[in-house]
Design an enzyme around this catalytic site. Structure first.
Site, PDB file in Angstrom:
ATOM      1  N   ASP A 151       1.218  76.460 -42.403  1.00 41.94           N
ATOM      2  CA  ASP A 151       1.791  75.110 -42.425  1.00 41.94           C
ATOM      3  C   ASP A 151       1.083  74.290 -41.351  1.00 41.94           C
ATOM      4  O   ASP A 151       1.246  74.548 -40.155  1.00 41.94           O
ATOM      5  CB  ASP A 151       3.297  75.205 -42.156  1.00 41.94           C
ATOM      6  CG  ASP A 151       4.015  73.862 -42.284  1.00 41.94           C
ATOM      7  OD1 ASP A 151       3.342  72.820 -42.198  1.00 41.94           O
ATOM      8  OD2 ASP A 151       5.253  73.877 -42.442  1.00 41.94           O
ATOM      9  N   HIS A 152       0.329  73.279 -41.781  1.00 40.21           N
ATOM     10  CA  HIS A 152      -0.484  72.518 -40.835  1.00 40.21           C
ATOM     11  C   HIS A 152       0.349  71.605 -39.937  1.00 40.21           C
ATOM     12  O   HIS A 152      -0.170  71.024 -38.974  1.00 40.21           O
ATOM     13  CB  HIS A 152      -1.529  71.688 -41.590  1.00 40.21           C
ATOM     14  CG  HIS A 152      -2.830  71.578 -40.857  1.00 40.21           C
ATOM     15  ND1 HIS A 152      -2.958  71.790 -39.505  1.00 40.21           N
ATOM     16  CD2 HIS A 152      -4.075  71.262 -41.293  1.00 40.21           C
ATOM     17  CE1 HIS A 152      -4.211  71.599 -39.134  1.00 40.21           C
ATOM     18  NE2 HIS A 152      -4.915  71.287 -40.202  1.00 40.21           N
ATOM     19  N   ARG A 153       1.640  71.459 -40.236  1.00 38.57           N
ATOM     20  CA  ARG A 153       2.505  70.723 -39.302  1.00 38.57           C
ATOM     21  C   ARG A 153       2.765  71.543 -38.052  1.00 38.57           C
ATOM     22  O   ARG A 153       3.012  71.005 -36.975  1.00 38.57           O
ATOM     23  CB  ARG A 153       3.859  70.397 -39.964  1.00 38.57           C
ATOM     24  CG  ARG A 153       3.797  69.481 -41.169  1.00 38.57           C
ATOM     25  CD  ARG A 153       5.153  69.373 -41.835  1.00 38.57           C
ATOM     26  NE  ARG A 153       5.633  70.686 -42.292  1.00 38.57           N
ATOM     27  CZ  ARG A 153       6.815  70.870 -42.891  1.00 38.57           C
ATOM     28  NH1 ARG A 153       7.630  69.844 -43.087  1.00 38.57           N
ATOM     29  NH2 ARG A 153       7.178  72.081 -43.279  1.00 38.57           N
ATOM     30  N   VAL A 161       0.854  74.679 -37.305  1.00 34.35           N
ATOM     31  CA  VAL A 161      -0.312  75.458 -36.871  1.00 34.35           C
ATOM     32  C   VAL A 161      -1.567  74.619 -37.061  1.00 34.35           C
ATOM     33  O   VAL A 161      -1.836  74.149 -38.173  1.00 34.35           O
ATOM     34  CB  VAL A 161      -0.437  76.759 -37.687  1.00 34.35           C
ATOM     35  CG1 VAL A 161      -1.595  77.601 -37.177  1.00 34.35           C
ATOM     36  CG2 VAL A 161       0.879  77.535 -37.663  1.00 34.35           C
TER      37      VAL A 161
END
Length: 472
Positions: A442-444, A446
């Site tokens: 999850d780019h939010r 990591v």
């Protein structure tokens, strides 16, 4: 005194369950905690124990019926004075006494019954939806009786349901296969099972339908179904144009979770191909050690340990985005989910507090998890609370993929197949054991650097288990 038992909330806020089978019939005497039925939720098949000692007076629904939580499923005739043990446990649930409730649950194998949902018929109380999971079945009293075919009479106030015949001793099959058989008009009692211990498989149902021409065809006009002509398997296969299966159970739950994951969390996927020859040699050595006698150790075992060590170094991979509270929750423990393909569909049970397990304990936990999942007996508690997941697509011969996050988790690792591949080794080309790791996150939560370093750490341990001493 006549009392009713309502379908309890079996955990995770599930609103309905399918009645898989009854272990009792009208007129049968039952004891407290005796298993009376099996029901299937969107996550697991669980057993329901009786909350009373008495006699079954009515069964409200046939197997295969989907029932909402809080709906009456069975009635009992009990003595005027309620059973002391039953009253005690029910009272502890109703009164909200955590100590007594926890003690009652500790005597059980699975937290599946809600005694608070059993209410006298005579009480003029409004219908209540149960919210507590109960104390479960007692191993000493939950032995299943010999199943018999009986005629179950519906309660007097519902004359239209009188003389409903329920075959309690049903052939062994899975819920999707039973549903397929119902849709195709096939009686499972006529089908010979070719699966393990006589289990009736999907192929058995389709073969029977072809041989006996009882498959149905949906007409293009949408006016219903028509029976196929009885002229053998080949013609039946040509006649059947569509098979419609209702979306429910595990498939419905999984689909909802995957859509939510795909359209909520911004996924990023990375790949790392590594030489795992040393890692595979290490696993082979473990198998020869007496401490690991009888314990299955696989690349998944090593990957689980590598992930456990790596999340300690990069805790962002073991966190949760709480949209409602607008907070990032970082877990100080690891509940490691393992994706498992079962006859009921894909489930992701998790091993609690993986960080507290050594390699031997982790291997044992993985073996137990797989055995329980294949048997369809994973309890709802084991399907909740995961913080990071692993999916082993290599067992299907797949090299790499872009796995979707399990809802609410920050990362998932896919293990590819281990293959003998020409590889550069010590300045020369040699046949080595090679595999690809696929990480989605999850780019939010990591960023690219964290995800890359995490994946590199996992790969380093998989390639050379001695690196665990350096990275721990």
């Amino acid at each position: 005194m006549q009392v009713q038992f309502r379908l309890p909330d079996l955990g995770e806020g599930l609103t309905e369950s399918e009645i898989v089978s009854w272990h009792v019939a009208v007129g049968d005497p039952v004891k407290l905690n005796q298993v009376i039925a099996e029901v299937e939720t969107a996550k697991a098949v669980v057993e329901l124990p009786s909350p009373y000692t008495g006699t079954v007076s009515a069964i409200m629904h046939e197997p295969g019926t989907v029932v909402e939580v809080g709906e009456v499923i069975i009635e009992f005739d009990v003595a005027a004075e309620p059973d002391s043990d039953s009253a005690g446990v029910a009272g502890s649930v109703r009164d909200g006494d955590p100590a007594r409730y926890a003690d009652a649950r500790s005597r059980s194998r699975a937290p599946i019954s809600d005694s608070a949902s059993a209410e006298p018929v005579s009480e003029a109380e409004p219908k209540r939806v149960p919210t507590l999971v109960g104390y479960g079945a007692d191993p000493e009293t939950s032995a299943r009786p010999v199943r018999r075919a009986r005629t179950l009479s519906a309660p007097a106030q519902e004359p239209k349901k009188a003389d409903v015949h329920v075959q309690v001793d049903r052939p062994r099959s899975t819920p999707p296969v039973r549903k397929l058989a119902r849709d195709m008009g096939v009686g499972l009692e006529e089908v010979a099972g070719t699966g393990e211990r006589g289990l009736i498989t999907r192929a058995d149902v389709l073969t029977f339908a072809g041989d006996h021409a009882v498959a149905r065809e949906h007409t293009d006009s949408g006016e219903g179904t028509v029976a196929a002509p009885a002229s053998g398997r080949a013609e039946a296969q040509e006649t059947v144009r569509e098979v419609r299966t209702p979306i429910k159970g595990v498939q419905k739950f999984m689909a909802k979770a995957m859509v939510e994951s795909a359209f909520t969390a911004p996924h990023v996927s990375e790949f790392l191909t590594i030489d795992v020859t040393a890692g595979m040699d290490f696993l082979q050595k473990l198998r020869s050690q007496k401490e690991f006698a009888g314990i299955k150790v696989t690349p998944l075992t090593l990957a689980a340990k590598a992930v456990t060590l790596a999340v300690a170094r990069y805790p962002a991979l073991n966190s949760h985005w709480d949209e409602k509270a607008q907070e990032v929750v970082t877990f100080k423990y690891l509940n490691l989910g393992i994706a498992a393909a079962t006859p009921r569909g894909l489930v992701v049970p998790n091993i609690k507090d993986t960080q507290a397990l050594g390699l031997r304990g982790l291997a044992q936990a993985l073996g137990q998890l797989a055995e329980t999942a294949r048997a369809g007996k994973t309890p709802p508690a084991d399907l909740a609370g995961g913080t990071f997941s692993i999916t082993n697509i290599g067992v299907f011969g797949i090299d790499a993929g872009t796995p979707l996050l399990n809802t609410g988790e920050a990362g998932i690792l896919a293990l590819g197949a281990v293959r003998r591949t020409p590889w550069e080794y010590q300045g020369q080309v040699a046949l080595r054991q090679v595999m690809t790791l696929s990480l989605s996150f999850d780019h939010r939560l990591v960023d690219g650097a964290q995800g890359s370093r995490f994946l590199a750490d996992v790969g380093a341990i998989m390639a050379d288990p001695a690196m665990a001493l350096v990275l721990s």
